[in-house]
Motif scaffolding. Structure first.
Motif, PDB file in Angstrom:
ATOM      1  N   ILE A  40       0.125   4.975  -0.980  1.00 10.63           N
ATOM      2  CA  ILE A  40      -0.947   5.414   0.046  1.00 10.63           C
ATOM      3  C   ILE A  40      -0.485   5.522   1.224  1.00 10.63           C
ATOM      4  CG2 ILE A  40      -2.980   4.515   1.009  1.00 10.63           C
ATOM      5  CD1 ILE A  40      -3.710   2.802  -1.413  1.00 10.63           C
TER       6      ILE A  40
ATOM      7  N   LEU B 266       0.903  -1.175   0.048  1.00 10.86           N
ATOM      8  CA  LEU B 266       0.219  -0.035   0.035  1.00 10.86           C
ATOM      9  C   LEU B 266       0.769   1.217   0.162  1.00 10.86           C
ATOM     10  CD1 LEU B 266      -2.763  -0.869   2.641  1.00 10.86           C
ATOM     11  CD2 LEU B 266      -2.987  -0.632   0.127  1.00 10.86           C
TER      12      LEU B 266
ATOM     13  N   ASN C 144     -12.758   4.727   6.980  1.00 11.88           N
ATOM     14  CA  ASN C 144     -12.784   4.548   5.678  1.00 11.88           C
ATOM     15  C   ASN C 144     -11.994   3.243   5.290  1.00 11.88           C
ATOM     16  OD1 ASN C 144      -9.647   4.826   5.863  1.00 11.88           O
ATOM     17  ND2 ASN C 144      -9.834   6.920   5.512  1.00 11.88           N
ATOM     18  N   ALA C 145     -11.605   2.305   6.123  1.00  4.89           N
ATOM     19  CA  ALA C 145     -11.067   1.113   5.888  1.00  4.89           C
ATOM     20  C   ALA C 145     -11.879   0.063   4.993  1.00  4.89           C
ATOM     21  CB  ALA C 145     -10.540   0.636   7.250  1.00  4.89           C
TER      22      ALA C 145
ATOM     23  N   ALA D  41     -13.114   2.895  -8.015  1.00  2.00           N
ATOM     24  CA  ALA D  41     -12.623   4.205  -7.495  1.00  2.00           C
ATOM     25  C   ALA D  41     -12.981   5.394  -8.432  1.00  2.00           C
ATOM     26  CB  ALA D  41     -11.057   4.135  -7.191  1.00  2.00           C
TER      27      ALA D  41
ATOM     28  N   ILE E  24      -5.540   5.860   6.873  1.00  2.02           N
ATOM     29  CA  ILE E  24      -6.430   4.838   6.753  1.00  2.02           C
ATOM     30  C   ILE E  24      -6.922   4.719   8.204  1.00  2.02           C
ATOM     31  CG2 ILE E  24      -6.743   2.175   6.474  1.00  2.02           C
ATOM     32  CD1 ILE E  24      -4.764   2.121   4.555  1.00  2.02           C
TER      33      ILE E  24
ATOM     34  N   ILE F  74     -11.590   1.611   1.423  1.00  5.23           N
ATOM     35  CA  ILE F  74     -10.322   1.408   0.815  1.00  5.23           C
ATOM     36  C   ILE F  74     -10.328  -0.333   0.579  1.00  5.23           C
ATOM     37  CG2 ILE F  74      -7.847   1.265   1.211  1.00  5.23           C
ATOM     38  CD1 ILE F  74      -8.422   3.949   2.944  1.00  5.23           C
ATOM     39  N   ARG F  75     -10.559  -1.057   1.244  1.00  7.51           N
ATOM     40  CA  ARG F  75     -10.432  -2.661   1.252  1.00  7.51           C
ATOM     41  C   ARG F  75     -11.480  -2.821  -0.240  1.00  7.51           C
ATOM     42  NH1 ARG F  75     -12.334  -3.749   5.832  1.00  7.51           N
ATOM     43  NH2 ARG F  75     -10.248  -3.895   6.650  1.00  7.51           N
TER      44      ARG F  75
ATOM     45  N   LEU G  57      -9.671  -2.049  -3.442  1.00  7.93           N
ATOM     46  CA  LEU G  57      -8.543  -2.841  -3.482  1.00  7.93           C
ATOM     47  C   LEU G  57      -8.953  -4.149  -3.937  1.00  7.93           C
ATOM     48  CD1 LEU G  57      -6.007  -1.912  -0.627  1.00  7.93           C
ATOM     49  CD2 LEU G  57      -5.892  -1.101  -2.925  1.00  7.93           C
TER      50      LEU G  57
END
Length: 128
Positions: A60, A54, A69-70, A83, A65, A73-74, A77
């Motif tokens: 990033i 990351l 917001n995790a 995105a 993180i 983001i997960r 990814l």
């Protein structure tokens, strides 16, 4: 359950980025001595490898993180969320808010004008 490990050439990655061990490893919350062991052949836990990926491959800043917001983001990814679509939506929302602000300013100015016509007095209203 055994912890999953990953073999990656961290030393080559670090050198390609022009970072010393302390700079490289502290960016992913690993001590320099721990990072040195991974560079010398010890396999890093999958979690450490993911933090390296990351931070140093994707650029990033992992300190940004948060629990809030995790999940997003997960999902990005894992390609569960697009995105680009999220960024387009955020830009449309920003444009909408700018336009709502302009309309609000126009309404305040109109109400001041109406008030002046009805009362003959000029009201002082500061519009931001």
């Amino acid at each position: 359950m055994q912890e999953q490990t990953v073999a990656r050439d961290y030393r080559a990655m670090r050198r390609a980025l022009g970072l010393n061990q302390s700079q490289f490893w502290s960016a992913v919350k690993v001590t320099q001595s721990g990072g040195s062991r991974y560079e010398s052949g010890r396999k890093a836990p999958a979690q450490v490898d993911e933090m390296v990926r990351l931070r140093h491959e994707l650029g990033i800043d992992i300190t940004l993180i948060t629990p809030e917001n995790a999940d997003v983001i997960r999902a990005i990814l894992l390609k569960e969320l697009d995105a680009k679509e999220l960024l387009d939506l955020a830009n449309r929302c920003r444009e909408l808010m700018v336009n709502v602000g302009k309309v609000a300013t126009d309404l305040v100015e109109t109400s001041v004008g109406v008030n002046t016509m009805l009362t003959g007095k000029t009201a002082c209203v500061e519009v931001q």
